[in-house]
Design a protein around this motif. Structure first.
Motif, short mmCIF file in Angstrom:
data_model
loop_
_atom_site.label_atom_id
_atom_site.label_comp_id
_atom_site.label_asym_id
_atom_site.label_seq_id
_atom_site.Cartn_x
_atom_site.Cartn_y
_atom_site.Cartn_z
N ALA A 364 0.74 -1.14 0.13
CA ALA A 364 -0.14 0.05 0.17
C ALA A 364 0.84 1.28 0.22
O ALA A 364 0.53 2.33 -0.62
CB ALA A 364 -1.03 0.19 1.03
N TYR A 365 1.94 1.29 0.76
CA TYR A 365 3.11 2.31 0.83
C TYR A 365 3.66 2.38 -0.50
O TYR A 365 3.76 3.81 -1.03
CB TYR A 365 4.00 2.22 1.92
CG TYR A 365 4.79 3.11 1.96
CD1 TYR A 365 4.83 4.33 2.54
CD2 TYR A 365 6.20 2.85 1.34
CE1 TYR A 365 5.67 5.18 2.63
CE2 TYR A 365 7.47 3.89 1.39
CZ TYR A 365 7.35 5.00 2.10
OH TYR A 365 8.10 5.97 2.00
N ALA A 372 1.78 9.49 -5.64
CA ALA A 372 2.30 10.88 -5.33
C ALA A 372 3.26 11.39 -6.31
O ALA A 372 3.34 12.50 -6.62
CB ALA A 372 2.90 10.70 -3.76
N LYS A 373 4.48 10.75 -6.65
CA LYS A 373 5.26 11.10 -7.68
C LYS A 373 4.75 11.31 -9.02
O LYS A 373 4.90 12.46 -9.47
CB LYS A 373 6.15 10.03 -7.68
CG LYS A 373 7.29 9.77 -6.84
CD LYS A 373 8.34 8.72 -7.17
CE LYS A 373 9.52 8.33 -6.10
NZ LYS A 373 10.51 7.52 -6.51
N LEU A 375 1.51 12.42 -9.32
CA LEU A 375 0.99 13.86 -9.00
C LEU A 375 1.93 15.19 -9.07
O LEU A 375 1.58 16.27 -9.54
CB LEU A 375 0.19 13.69 -7.73
CG LEU A 375 -0.77 14.88 -7.32
CD1 LEU A 375 -1.54 15.30 -8.33
CD2 LEU A 375 -1.26 14.78 -6.07
N LEU A 376 3.22 14.92 -8.42
CA LEU A 376 4.05 15.93 -8.36
C LEU A 376 4.52 16.33 -9.73
O LEU A 376 4.67 17.39 -10.03
CB LEU A 376 5.37 15.29 -7.69
CG LEU A 376 4.84 15.44 -6.22
CD1 LEU A 376 6.14 15.02 -5.38
CD2 LEU A 376 4.51 17.05 -5.66
N LYS A 377 4.69 15.51 -10.66
CA LYS A 377 5.24 15.50 -12.01
C LYS A 377 4.09 16.26 -12.71
O LYS A 377 4.30 17.18 -13.43
CB LYS A 377 5.35 14.23 -12.90
CG LYS A 377 6.75 13.59 -12.48
CD LYS A 377 6.88 12.16 -13.14
CE LYS A 377 8.35 11.70 -12.63
NZ LYS A 377 8.54 10.50 -13.53
N ARG A 378 2.80 16.06 -12.49
CA ARG A 378 1.90 16.85 -13.12
C ARG A 378 1.65 18.22 -12.75
O ARG A 378 1.50 19.12 -13.58
CB ARG A 378 0.47 16.12 -13.14
CG ARG A 378 0.48 14.74 -13.87
CD ARG A 378 -0.81 13.96 -13.38
NE ARG A 378 -1.01 12.58 -13.87
CZ ARG A 378 -2.00 11.87 -13.58
NH1 ARG A 378 -2.93 11.87 -12.80
NH2 ARG A 378 -1.98 10.63 -14.19
#
Length: 380
Positions: A364-365, A372-373, A375-378
């Protein structure tokens, strides 16, 4: 100190790191004769780490020959969260972002018996113990697997991934031809000519202690001046991390187990890779480059020098990149892969149940981290 007679004639002990360091010579002798050397399980790394960075106690589990006192096995153990923390703080072999390798030290002359005793005694006190960033092949993994099969324990792998490694046993020209396309080789050669137009360029490997101390200070400054410094993750961003790094480097330099590959233009450092030696392997521990010269790829130019130096060194067979599953630069250059993951050793039904929870927790982690990675790139 807890001491138990072990089934193969060894004595099993769990001691504090401080007590283990009182017998540094025996520890270092084991490290020098380990079936698979691991620089992050040596006093030169763990002592400064514990002094400046450890957020939890580091214990040492070891096997000793009762006749001559020599060590047959050693592994540092901590209790820390793995994943989201749903599985609590399981006992685990030490690993850290600064040392992502959890291979236990097994004396090469007693490796099979030592692994058998180590697994048995570790699981006699706990139902589960895990080892993040473990190699899932090689002689130590084989010994641990045999030890599990010989007993009543269970072994599983959580969060498997592949790590880039370099087979340095051939010529560098052959390696680069296989690793890089003709277009990329031309591109990097063109960038080097562009750099040479700026001034005097030197691309070299440094091994002498006097030069290494200066080179390491240059590395710390270069890293702090780049994106890691701006993001607060450079070693100099935290005094405790800087003190750890300086003491750790001094220890490896003293043992002549460090090499720095450096790129300078007009005597200004613009690229550096800090390497740690571990038996017939070498590990590029950290690298930094001057972003103002990004048009000539100083990081890749230095890494190409590292690749060349590895192939030219007759004492090096393999190079462990220490990278995770998504490291495009190293993945592109070093084509060989080593299976990695979190090794989980379990005993009894309770251990198996904890292992399933740990698997869910870590999986899950890892999935959340990937999301998250992305999303940050977007957002960028």
């Amino acid at each position: 100190m807890k001491q138990i007679s072990a089934c193969n004639g060894f004595l099993f002990e769990e001691v504090s790191l401080k007590d283990a360091l009182d017998e540094r010579e025996a520890w270092e002798q084991l490290a020098d004769h380990a079936l698979e050397p691991n620089p992050f399980f040596e006093p030169a790394f763990l002592e400064p780490f514990a002094t400046h960075l450890a957020g939890t106690d580091i214990g040492i589990a070891r096997l000793r020959n009762p006749v001559n006192g020599d060590l047959a096995a050693l592994v540092p153990i901590v209790s820390q969260r793995l994943g989201l923390g749903l599985s609590g703080k399981p006992a685990r072999f030490f690993s850290h972002d600064y040392g992502p390798l959890a291979t236990p030290l097994l004396h090469r002359d007693h490796a099979h018996d030592a692994a058998l005793d180590l697994v048995k005694r570790l699981l006699s006190k706990r139902s589960l113990i895990c080892a993040p960033h473990s190699r899932m092949n090689g002689p130590v993994f084989d010994c641990l697997s045999c030890a599990v099969n010989a007993g009543s324990a269970v072994l599983s792998v959580v969060g498997p991934y592949e790590r880039a490694v370099q087979d340095a046993r051939g010529s560098v020209d052959d390696y680069l031809v296989r690793a890089l396309s003709k277009k990329r080789r031309r591109q990097y050669a063109k960038q080097m000519r562009r750099l040479e137009a700026k001034g005097t360029v030197r691309l070299e490997s440094i091994s002498s202690p006097e030069q290494l101390h200066s080179a390491f200070q240059g590395f710390l400054a270069l890293e702090a001046a780049g994106w890691k410094g701006r993001g607060g993750s450079a070693l100099r961003s935290r005094p405790d991390a800087e003190h750890f790094a300086m003491e750790m480097a001094a220890g490896f330099i003293e043992k002549r187990r460090m090499r720095a590959d450096v790129l300078t233009v007009n005597e200004q450092l613009i690229g550096i890779v800090i390497n740690l030696r571990a038996g017939r392997e070498i590990i590029p521990w950290k690298m930094a480059f001057d972003e103002t010269h990004r048009d000539v790829s100083p990081g890749m130019q230095t890494l190409l020098r590292t690749t060349e130096a590895n192939c030219q060194d007759p004492d090096i067979d393999w190079v462990d990149s220490l990278t995770g599953p998504d490291s495009p630069t190293v993945d592109m250059l070093w084509k060989e892969r080593r299976p990695m993951g979190t090794l989980v050793l379990m005993a009894g039904s309770l251990g198996v149940l904890k292992g399933k929870l740990l698997d869910f927790d870590k999986t899950a982690y890892d999935r959340l981290r990937v999301k998250a990675k992305l999303l940050l790139k977007r957002l960028r």
